[in-house]
Design an enzyme around this catalytic site. Structure first.
Site, PDB file in Angstrom:
ATOM      1  N   SER A 102      10.496  77.854  46.276  1.00 21.63           N
ATOM      2  CA  SER A 102      10.742  77.161  47.544  1.00 21.63           C
ATOM      3  C   SER A 102      11.980  77.758  48.184  1.00 21.63           C
ATOM      4  CB  SER A 102      10.975  75.662  47.278  1.00 21.63           C
ATOM      5  OG  SER A 102      11.449  75.006  48.435  1.00 21.63           O
TER       6      SER A 102
ATOM      7  N   TYR B 225      14.180  68.291  42.507  1.00 22.70           N
ATOM      8  CA  TYR B 225      13.169  69.232  42.988  1.00 22.70           C
ATOM      9  C   TYR B 225      13.818  70.568  43.334  1.00 22.70           C
ATOM     10  CZ  TYR B 225       9.622  71.467  45.846  1.00 22.70           C
ATOM     11  OH  TYR B 225       8.726  72.378  46.361  1.00 22.70           O
TER      12      TYR B 225
END
Length: 247
Positions: free
Chosen positions: A138, A151
Site C-alpha cells: 500500500s 494496517y
C-alpha cells in the site's frame, strides 16, 4: 514477469483489486486461480471464464495453507506466479486501552498469511521458469494513515519483506511489489464510492500497463501513489502525514 502464458494464483481474488487484476490477467491469456474465504464471490469471479478457477482458502489458517499448497501444485503443476493480495483493514483508536482483536487479525492476515503462503509454494516456484511473487502492499507502507496504525504497519512490514526476499531470490524468483493508492473498493465501509479515491477500473488498467513494461519494475506504482512513495526522499512526509491525518 511475462504478460501471458503464466499460471497465476491470486489470494483474495474474489473482490476488489484482486478480482480486477485476476480477470485482466485471464483476459491477457493466463490461467488464473483465485482464492478467498467467500465461495460465492469466488464462483462469481470465474463464471463463464475457461482457465479461471476458484479455490477456497483462509490465509489465517496455517494448516489450511499447507494443505492448499500441496493440492494446488498437484492440480496446477505449471503454477509460476503467486500474488499475495488477501488483506483486511480496520481503523483503530489507540489513545486508550482497547480490544486488540482487530489488530491481531490484521497482523495474521496481512503479514503471516503471505509469508506462510510464500513459504508453502517457494520450493515449487523456484523450479519454474519465469516465476514471480507479487506482494500487494500500500502507499500507506511509506506514510501511515494515523487512524489505521496496524494496517499501515502491516504494509510497511510487507514492503520490507519484499525488499529482503528480492535479494534472497535473485536469479530464482522475481519479486515484485504492488503498492496501491486509495482505490474505490470494499476494503473499508463506504470506500467503494469515496470521493477522491481512484476508480478501481482506472487503477487496474494503469497497473496492467506497468506490468507490460520490460523488464517489469520491481515496484508497480501508479501515478496516484507516488506522493506517498516518494515522500521520504523528497522531504514531504510531514505534509503528507498531515493530509492523511485530516481524512
Amino acid at each position: 514477469m511475462k504478460t501471458s502464458g503464466n499460471t497465476i494464483l491470486v489470494s483474495g481474488g474474489g473482490s476488489g483489486i484482486g478480482l480486477a487484476l485476476a480477470q485482466r490477467w485471464h483476459d491477457a491469456g493466463n490461467t488464473v486461480i483465485v482464492t478467498g474465504r467467500n465461495a460465492a464471490k469466488l464462483e462469481s469471479a470465474v463464471a463463464g471464464r475457461d482457465n479461471m478457477h476458484a479455490h477456497a482458502l483462509d490465509v489465517t489458517d496455517a494448516a489450511a495453507i499447507a494443505a492448499f499448497a500441496a493440492d494446488i501444485v498437484a492440480q496446477f503443476p505449471e503454477l509460476n506466479v503467486l500474488v499475495n493480495n488477501a488483506g483486511i483493514m480496520g481503523y483503530e483508536d489507540a489513545t486508550a486501552a482497547r480490544d486488540l482483536s482487530t489488530a491481531d487479525d490484521m497482523i495474521v492476515t496481512n503479514i503471516l498469511g503471505p509469508i506462510r503462503l510464500t513459504d508453502a509454494l517457494i520450493d515449487h516456484l523456484a523450479k519454474q521458469a519465469d516465476s514471480a511473487i507479487v506482494n500487494v502492499t500500500s502507499g500507506l507502507a511509506f506514510v501511515p494513515l494515523p487512524k489505521a496504525p496496524t494496517y499501515s504497519a502491516s504494509k510497511a512490514a510487507m514492503h520490507s519483506y519484499s525488499v529482503a526476499l528480492r535479494v534472497q531470490l535473485e536469479g530464482k524468483v522475481e519479486v515484485i511489489e504492488l503498492a496501491p493508492p486509495a482505490v474505490r473498493t470494499d476494503l473499508t465501509p463506504g470506500q467503494s464510492t469515496r470521493e477522491g479515491y481512484m476508480p478501481l477500473d482506472d487503477y487496474a488498467d494503469e497497473v496492467m500497463t506497468l506490468f507490460a513494461q520490460q523488464p517489469t519494475p520491481a515496484e508497480i506504482l501508479v501515478q496516484n501513489v507516488l506522493p506517498l512513495r516518494n515522500a521520504e526522499a523528497n522531504g514531504s512526509v510531514p505534509q503528507v502525514l498531515a493530509m492523511l491525518a485530516s481524512l
